[in-house]
Design an enzyme around this catalytic site. Sequence first.
Site, PDB file in Angstrom:
ATOM      1  N   LEU A  64     -24.509  22.899  -7.768  1.00  0.00           N
ATOM      2  CA  LEU A  64     -24.204  22.367  -6.445  1.00  0.00           C
ATOM      3  C   LEU A  64     -24.347  20.846  -6.407  1.00  0.00           C
ATOM      4  CD1 LEU A  64     -26.062  25.221  -4.567  1.00  0.00           C
ATOM      5  CD2 LEU A  64     -23.585  24.878  -4.635  1.00  0.00           C
ATOM      6  N   PRO A  65     -23.748  20.186  -5.395  1.00  0.00           N
ATOM      7  CA  PRO A  65     -23.659  18.725  -5.413  1.00  0.00           C
ATOM      8  C   PRO A  65     -24.956  17.956  -5.194  1.00  0.00           C
ATOM      9  CG  PRO A  65     -21.943  19.669  -4.024  1.00  0.00           C
ATOM     10  CD  PRO A  65     -22.901  20.777  -4.348  1.00  0.00           C
ATOM     11  N   THR A  93     -28.102  18.910 -10.507  1.00  0.00           N
ATOM     12  CA  THR A  93     -28.984  17.761 -10.716  1.00  0.00           C
ATOM     13  C   THR A  93     -29.407  17.262  -9.345  1.00  0.00           C
ATOM     14  OG1 THR A  93     -27.944  17.119 -12.802  1.00  0.00           O
ATOM     15  CG2 THR A  93     -29.173  15.425 -11.638  1.00  0.00           C
ATOM     16  N   LYS A 168     -33.856  15.461 -16.911  1.00  0.00           N
ATOM     17  CA  LYS A 168     -32.453  15.065 -16.712  1.00  0.00           C
ATOM     18  C   LYS A 168     -32.349  13.635 -16.200  1.00  0.00           C
ATOM     19  CE  LYS A 168     -28.010  15.135 -16.045  1.00  0.00           C
ATOM     20  NZ  LYS A 168     -27.283  16.114 -15.217  1.00  0.00           N
ATOM     21  N   LYS A 243     -25.289   8.556  -9.039  1.00  0.00           N
ATOM     22  CA  LYS A 243     -26.088   9.579  -8.362  1.00  0.00           C
ATOM     23  C   LYS A 243     -27.400   9.813  -9.108  1.00  0.00           C
ATOM     24  CE  LYS A 243     -26.414  14.557  -7.766  1.00  0.00           C
ATOM     25  NZ  LYS A 243     -25.866  15.865  -8.156  1.00  0.00           N
TER      26      LYS A 243
END
Length: 289
Positions: A64-65, A93, A168, A243
């Site tokens: 998902l975003p 992420t 990450k 992001k």
Amino acid sequence: MKIAFIGLGNMGGGMAANLVKAGHNVRAFDLSEDALARAKEVGCATFSAVREAVEGVEAVVSMLPNGRIVRQVYIDDVIGHAPHAATLIDCSTIDVATARAVAEAAHGEGYKMVDAPVSGGIAAAAGGTLTFMVGGERHAFEAAKPILEAMGKAVIHAGDAGAGQTAKICNNMLLAVHMIGTAEAMKMAEKLGLDPQKFYEISSQSSGYNWSLNAYTPMPGVGVDSPADKDYQGGFATALMLKDLRLAMEAADNADAAVPLSSRAAALYEDFAGAGNDGLDFSAIIKTY
């Protein structure tokens, strides 16, 4: 195994397809009708609501975003609606705090849950060669591992809940720094009269060796084939790198961690994206030099 897959974008679509190839029964959901149609073409069953997709499943995988959507999907539509024996695997992420909060909510209802963000990009998602960095309790990791192995080449247990997200964002923070350093060095060598290919041949076999130079060369026509040779199309978009850098800067503030080089890298990517380059591969930052 019956698996719900939530989020069928550029990454999720390929991941879901690989679960089907591995013999799993995949129940797919996305807000996009086009994404659902593509999922159906590769053998997924498709559903118009998350709660329908998670009925009777043994696992839920999501891509998902952002953290707000992850929290909403799990709190509102997965926890309490998927069977309590199901393993929950979020591959998005997102920020560490949200990953831990959602995992805590899942654990409170008796679910096993891991955060399992990925490295590798769209091509690796389609090819089943992703690297998963996984946060969660050991028993949850062991339950999730066979599912993740169907979508990747490496599945690494990073630690407790949130550790996958920590790995990450720190990894991509480092990637941003060495991509910028690689771009600076290549352009400086060129301006000083050194053939960029010769610089690549020398530095890629000496102490300047790094992934951005050796495996993802940011200058067209030099080194390995990369998005630079495709006018910086495909690969890992600048918007996605930015992001991740924003998440890293937020985490650094929360942890009182000194990250001066990474802060400068984040500022450079902010400027680059703001100039209309957010859709280009992140290696296109070399254009600024």
